[in-house]
Design a protein around this motif. Structure first.
Motif, mmCIF file in Angstrom:
data_model
loop_
_atom_site.group_PDB
_atom_site.id
_atom_site.type_symbol
_atom_site.label_atom_id
_atom_site.label_comp_id
_atom_site.label_asym_id
_atom_site.label_seq_id
_atom_site.Cartn_x
_atom_site.Cartn_y
_atom_site.Cartn_z
ATOM 1 N N GLY A 86 0.588 -0.884 -0.241
ATOM 2 C CA GLY A 86 0.030 -0.040 -0.099
ATOM 3 C C GLY A 86 0.694 1.335 -0.162
ATOM 4 N N HIS A 87 1.975 1.202 -0.387
ATOM 5 C CA HIS A 87 2.800 2.669 -0.744
ATOM 6 C C HIS A 87 1.793 3.462 -1.418
ATOM 7 N N SER A 88 1.764 4.900 -0.958
ATOM 8 C CA SER A 88 1.008 5.808 -1.697
ATOM 9 C C SER A 88 1.195 5.651 -3.239
ATOM 10 N N TYR A 158 3.728 5.149 8.710
ATOM 11 C CA TYR A 158 2.696 6.435 8.233
ATOM 12 C C TYR A 158 3.698 7.412 7.415
ATOM 13 N N GLU A 159 3.402 7.514 6.202
ATOM 14 C CA GLU A 159 4.088 8.198 5.087
ATOM 15 C C GLU A 159 3.035 9.162 4.467
ATOM 16 N N PRO A 160 2.947 10.521 5.196
ATOM 17 C CA PRO A 160 2.207 11.403 4.453
ATOM 18 C C PRO A 160 2.503 11.651 3.032
ATOM 19 N N TRP A 162 2.008 13.956 0.944
ATOM 20 C CA TRP A 162 2.662 15.342 0.748
ATOM 21 C C TRP A 162 4.146 15.389 1.200
ATOM 22 N N ALA A 163 4.627 14.185 2.012
ATOM 23 C CA ALA A 163 5.742 14.422 2.686
ATOM 24 C C ALA A 163 7.073 13.624 1.588
ATOM 25 N N ILE A 164 6.307 12.764 0.575
ATOM 26 C CA ILE A 164 7.140 11.703 0.175
ATOM 27 C C ILE A 164 7.806 12.254 -1.285
ATOM 28 N N GLY A 165 8.759 11.871 -1.694
ATOM 29 C CA GLY A 165 9.568 12.012 -2.744
ATOM 30 C C GLY A 165 10.081 13.528 -2.904
ATOM 31 N N GLU A 166 10.725 13.611 -4.399
ATOM 32 C CA GLU A 166 11.082 14.982 -4.740
ATOM 33 C C GLU A 166 10.297 16.285 -4.581
ATOM 34 N N GLY A 197 7.717 7.922 7.483
ATOM 35 C CA GLY A 197 8.740 8.109 6.288
ATOM 36 C C GLY A 197 8.190 9.369 5.504
ATOM 37 N N GLY A 198 8.974 9.877 4.825
ATOM 38 C CA GLY A 198 8.814 10.923 3.910
ATOM 39 C C GLY A 198 9.573 12.155 4.003
ATOM 40 N N SER A 199 10.732 12.117 2.848
ATOM 41 C CA SER A 199 11.680 13.049 2.995
ATOM 42 C C SER A 199 12.740 13.189 4.183
ATOM 43 N N VAL A 200 12.844 11.936 4.920
ATOM 44 C CA VAL A 200 13.687 11.587 6.146
ATOM 45 C C VAL A 200 15.073 11.836 5.358
ATOM 46 N N LEU A 217 12.121 4.808 11.197
ATOM 47 C CA LEU A 217 12.203 5.437 9.862
ATOM 48 C C LEU A 217 12.024 4.396 8.610
ATOM 49 N N PHE A 218 11.198 4.841 7.708
ATOM 50 C CA PHE A 218 11.207 4.277 6.483
ATOM 51 C C PHE A 218 11.704 5.406 5.256
ATOM 52 N N VAL A 219 12.912 5.105 4.899
ATOM 53 C CA VAL A 219 13.570 5.999 4.084
ATOM 54 C C VAL A 219 13.928 5.669 2.472
ATOM 55 N N GLY A 220 13.461 6.630 1.805
ATOM 56 C CA GLY A 220 13.846 6.471 0.403
ATOM 57 C C GLY A 220 15.104 7.013 0.042
ATOM 58 N N ARG A 221 15.233 8.260 -0.571
ATOM 59 C CA ARG A 221 16.381 8.829 -1.361
ATOM 60 C C ARG A 221 17.281 8.868 -0.418
ATOM 61 N N ALA A 222 17.303 9.149 0.793
ATOM 62 C CA ALA A 222 18.591 9.325 1.618
ATOM 63 C C ALA A 222 19.104 8.311 1.757
#
Ligand SMILES: O=C[C@H](O)COP(=O)(O)O
Length: 243
Positions: A86-88, A158-160, A162-166, A197-200, A217-222
């Motif tokens: 269920g990722h956004s 919990y990944e809002p 509006w907080a995720i990604g570039e 998660g979200g721009s961590v 924390l659930f981290v993508g880009r960083a």
């Protein structure tokens, strides 16, 4: 859709080497590469089983006429011990719903994998002041009816949206207080963990981990570059020790 096989193997090998002999008390590291890299990364992680390997999605049926889909038994066979659900981006672009996330959670648990359920509200819901109600509906809809033993194998992220990604911006402590209080009241000590998660990034991780109810924390880009992930592990371990 990041990392070729060679890149994924190199990342995993670097991670194993960096963690060799290291005390991971207070941490549960996980990495979730693309499907194609699961088995090559699993082969590398044989040397470091403390790192949990996940798949980014899986279908709810075990097998059948679902061309293009991959099942939980298949990702387990490929080496995954966790399934992200269920990722956004799955909800937005691939019509993932509360119903399908619930089916997928059950499929993961049925096969002995951890389920990592992502929840999060879009900006317009936040602007309307309905964030907490929205994410609780997503969580309750997917997790309702699970036994205590099943819930103990579920991680909630919990990944809002509006907080995720570039195009996202990290949530502030004030914005996270309400949602995490609600999640902690309902799932704290019952689920395997409740993550943000979200721009961590390396500059905000420590502060995010001080927010009541944020257990990880659930981290993508960083974390796409190994050095970034290792730095985040250091920060998280420091926070765990202080807690
Ligand atoms: O999959 C990872 C999350 O969606 C967060 O991504 P991000 O840290 O790049 O914002």
């Amino acid at each position: 859709m990041t990392k070729t096989l060679a890149e994924a193997r190199a990342y995993a090998a670097g991670l194993v080497a960096a963690l060799d002999g290291r005390d991971l008390a207070g941490l549960q590291p996980f990495i979730i590469p693309p499907f194609t890299a699961l088995t090559p990364v699993a082969d590398v992680l044989v040397a470091e089983p403390r790192i949990l390997l996940g798949a980014q999605n899986a279908h709810w049926e075990d097998a059948g006429a679902w061309t293009g889909e991959v099942s939980v038994p298949q990702v387990a066979d490929a080496g995954a011990r966790l399934v992200e659900i269920g990722h956004s981006e799955r909800r937005e672009h691939f019509a993932e719903t509360i119903e399908t996330t619930g089916l997928k959670v059950r499929a993961a648990l049925r096969h002995g994998l951890h389920a990592l359920l992502c929840i999060g509200e879009p900006a317009e819901v936040k602007d309307a002041g309905d964030s907490t109600a929205y994410i609780l509906a997503q969580a309750r809809g997917a997790l309702g009816g699970l036994t205590a033993g099943e819930l103990a194998n579920v991680v909630i992220a919990y990944e809002p949206v509006w907080a995720i990604g570039e195009h996202g911006r990290p949530a502030t402590a004030a914005e996270l207080a309400g949602p995490f209080a609600a999640l902690a009241a309902e799932y704290g000590g019952r689920a395997a963990g409740v993550l943000y998660g979200g721009s961590v990034h390396q500059g905000n991780a420590a502060e995010l981990l001080t927010i009541a109810g944020v257990e990880g924390l659930f981290v993508g880009r960083a974390a796409w570059q190994l050095e970034g992930y290792l730095e985040l592990l250091e920060i998280a371990q420091g926070a765990a020790i202080r807690a």
